[in-house]
Structures are given as structure tokens and as C-alpha cells.
Design a protein around this motif. Sequence first.
Motif, PDB file in Angstrom:
ATOM      1  N   TRP A 167       0.818  -1.217   0.000  1.00 48.77           N
ATOM      2  CA  TRP A 167       0.000   0.000   0.000  1.00 48.77           C
ATOM      3  C   TRP A 167       0.851   1.267   0.000  1.00 48.77           C
ATOM      4  CZ3 TRP A 167      -5.074  -0.544  -0.888  1.00 48.77           C
ATOM      5  CH2 TRP A 167      -5.612  -1.823  -0.697  1.00 48.77           C
ATOM      6  N   ARG A 170      -0.375   4.119  -2.280  1.00 52.04           N
ATOM      7  CA  ARG A 170      -1.557   4.807  -1.730  1.00 52.04           C
ATOM      8  C   ARG A 170      -1.159   5.754  -0.607  1.00 52.04           C
ATOM      9  NH1 ARG A 170      -5.154   1.614   2.383  1.00 52.04           N
ATOM     10  NH2 ARG A 170      -3.204   2.040   3.494  1.00 52.04           N
ATOM     11  N   TRP A 228      -0.242   5.478  -7.771  1.00 51.48           N
ATOM     12  CA  TRP A 228      -1.311   4.902  -6.960  1.00 51.48           C
ATOM     13  C   TRP A 228      -2.481   4.448  -7.835  1.00 51.48           C
ATOM     14  CZ3 TRP A 228      -3.582   2.041  -3.905  1.00 51.48           C
ATOM     15  CH2 TRP A 228      -4.935   2.161  -3.582  1.00 51.48           C
ATOM     16  N   ARG A 232      -4.142   0.940  -7.738  1.00 51.26           N
ATOM     17  CA  ARG A 232      -5.554   0.898  -7.338  1.00 51.26           C
ATOM     18  C   ARG A 232      -6.349   0.004  -8.288  1.00 51.26           C
ATOM     19  NH1 ARG A 232     -10.065   3.280  -9.139  1.00 51.26           N
ATOM     20  NH2 ARG A 232     -11.737   3.808  -7.651  1.00 51.26           N
ATOM     21  N   ASN A 233      -6.138   0.155  -9.567  1.00 49.76           N
ATOM     22  CA  ASN A 233      -6.845  -0.658 -10.562  1.00 49.76           C
ATOM     23  C   ASN A 233      -6.536  -2.141 -10.394  1.00 49.76           C
ATOM     24  OD1 ASN A 233      -8.030   1.593 -11.717  1.00 49.76           O
ATOM     25  ND2 ASN A 233      -6.404   1.860 -13.240  1.00 49.76           N
ATOM     26  N   LYS A 235      -5.577  -3.629  -7.574  1.00 46.96           N
ATOM     27  CA  LYS A 235      -6.132  -4.104  -6.302  1.00 46.96           C
ATOM     28  C   LYS A 235      -7.647  -4.292  -6.364  1.00 46.96           C
ATOM     29  CE  LYS A 235      -2.468  -2.066  -3.481  1.00 46.96           C
ATOM     30  NZ  LYS A 235      -1.843  -3.348  -3.164  1.00 46.96           N
ATOM     31  N   PHE A 245      -9.257   6.758  -2.774  1.00 47.14           N
ATOM     32  CA  PHE A 245      -8.452   5.993  -1.821  1.00 47.14           C
ATOM     33  C   PHE A 245      -9.290   4.889  -1.186  1.00 47.14           C
ATOM     34  CE2 PHE A 245      -6.287  10.185  -1.790  1.00 47.14           C
ATOM     35  CZ  PHE A 245      -5.075   9.754  -2.323  1.00 47.14           C
ATOM     36  N   ARG A 250     -11.002  -3.043   0.039  1.00 53.41           N
ATOM     37  CA  ARG A 250     -11.397  -2.565  -1.299  1.00 53.41           C
ATOM     38  C   ARG A 250     -12.674  -1.719  -1.258  1.00 53.41           C
ATOM     39  NH1 ARG A 250      -7.036  -5.667  -0.547  1.00 53.41           N
ATOM     40  NH2 ARG A 250      -5.992  -6.199  -2.494  1.00 53.41           N
TER      41      ARG A 250
END
Length: 334
Positions: A167, A170, A228, A232-233, A235, A245, A250
Motif C-alpha cells: 500500500w 496509496r 497509486w 488501485r486498478n 487491487k 483511496f 477494497r
Amino acid sequence: MQGRLEHAKKRQKAIKCLIKDTPKYVQEYCYSLMATKEPTTTEGYVREILNFLKYINEDIKTIDITNVTRTDIDKYLIFRSVKIKNGEEVRSSFAYQKRIVAVIKNFFEYLLDTDIIRKNPAENLSPKTGKDDVKRYHLTSEDLQQILRAVDRGTGNEIAHKKQEHWNTRDKAILALFINTGMRLSALTEINIDEVDLESHQLTIIDKRSKIHHYELTESLEKILKNWLNDRNIKLEGKPCDALFISNRRVRIHPFSVRSLVEKYVEEGIGIKLSPHKIRAGVCTLLYETTGDIKFVADFIGHANVATTQRYIVNNGKAKKTGAELINKAVFNS
């Protein structure tokens, strides 16, 4: 769903649970607040009124609100003027005591306006005067750099560090946004993915009291955000989510989680724990020291009143040292 709307709905649900078994006048007061105030503000007001009523009688349903007196209110204010901290009794802040007075006055004014009571026991209630000694940490540009570097270094033991590595992009994006914009914690957690426009290099947020702010994304900040967004995509694995965020579940990350991770990295970076709000104050101080223009800082941070911004500025103590040297030279010729 918009982040702000999503947050509001959660707070409204919590408020309804809070007032479920309360007297009708409390529920009606709560709905009057919800119609004009932010959900977080409404929840704070209702909790304080419930604390007040429970002080009078734990079973608030048995209270005859028309018989509540000024003495009942004064006793409660005395009770709330102290709190227990680390096992010791200490004075509550003046700001907190003033807030309680404001809430109680608002409550009884509502009851009078709606003919639930005929006489307002809080009519001449005045807040206690005084000023709190607010301790603020003077953040330098080097401090802010160290905080960002702490994300790359990681914190905690080896197991915690390995878990955290997933992470990092993020966490770095969150800290970079706080440092680059000085935005509020609630505003950051409510940002939606479609409010980040990399083509026009802009970020749009809806802040406190529904104020819309547009932030210019610098090249450095864009690079951090892009890293990030790519993670993010991956995850989300196709799962629909509006939030910029997300948490490890998720879903939209909770403000408490953001506050915790900010405090963790700040402590790792500069050795003390600071909240996102202290970062906000630090950004204001740094900009003011750089520009000397309080109006500019107020416009940047989103304050309508420069007096509010002025309270954010941390005094670095140089004025006292320089002043002492000037007096010494003028009086003692040394």
C-alpha cells in the motif's frame, strides 16, 4: 455515489440509531439539525444533548423537559469543565466548554420556538471566557520531505513492513496530497476517482459547508498519483468503487485509518505524532513564511476569514529572540 454523499448517508444512519429510543422532542430536534447542518455536526450536537439529559437522569424518557432549570444546566457545565486525563483531573479546553454552551442554547431555543417549553432556562447563558494554549509544531520543508521519505523506508517490524509495502503508493499519495494542498481529512477521504483530471492537471474537491475547491496538480504530485492509480486498478480487480483511496477491504478508506497512517509516518519521519490537521497548519505556516501574505495563504487553504488562517500559523519564536537582541543593543549598547 459521490464520496461526500456516501459519507453523509453513513453518518445519517448512525444518527438515526443514536436517537432511536429517545423522547420525541429529541428526535424532532435532531431532524431540524439534519435539515440545516452537516451530518457530522448534527451527530456532535445530538451526542452532547444526550450526555446532558443523561446527566439529569440516566433514563431520559422519564425527564420532564419543561421542568429543567438553569441550575440543572449550570451543574452540567461545572461537571463538563473538567475531564480525566492519564488518571488525573484536568480542565477541559475553553473551546470545548464554549461548544457545550452553544449546543445547549441551540437546543433550548429550538424547544422554545416549537412550543415544547414556555420558558428558556438557557436564555441568558454565556460561554466562559478564556483562550486555550494550543501547542502547534513548527514544520519545516525538511520535515515534510522526511515524512514523505518515511513511506519509502517503511515502519514497524519486518512483517508489518512487508504488509505495508503493498500500500506504499496509496500512502504516499495521501501524504503528498495533504502536504501539497493542506486539505482537510474529511475532504481527502471523500475524493472520487472522477474528480482527478490528469489531462487538465486539476483535482476538484467538495469541502466543509459544500465549498468547491480546485487544486492544480504539480508534475511531482501527478507522478505520485499515477503510481497509486495504477496500483488501485490492480487491487480492485474490476470491483466497482468510486473512491480515490481505498482500504485493504477494497472500499472507501475511513478517516480514522487515514489519521492513523499519517501519524505513523510522521512519527517515523520526524519523531513525533502529528494529525492531518497539524499538517494543514504546517502547510499554512510554510506558505506564510515564504510569502508573508496572509490573504494568499487564506485563499490557498480555503478560509473565508484570514483570522482563521492566522490561528493556524505557528510562531517559530524568532521574534522574541530578535526583539531581545534589539532591546539589548538599544539599551545596553552591546
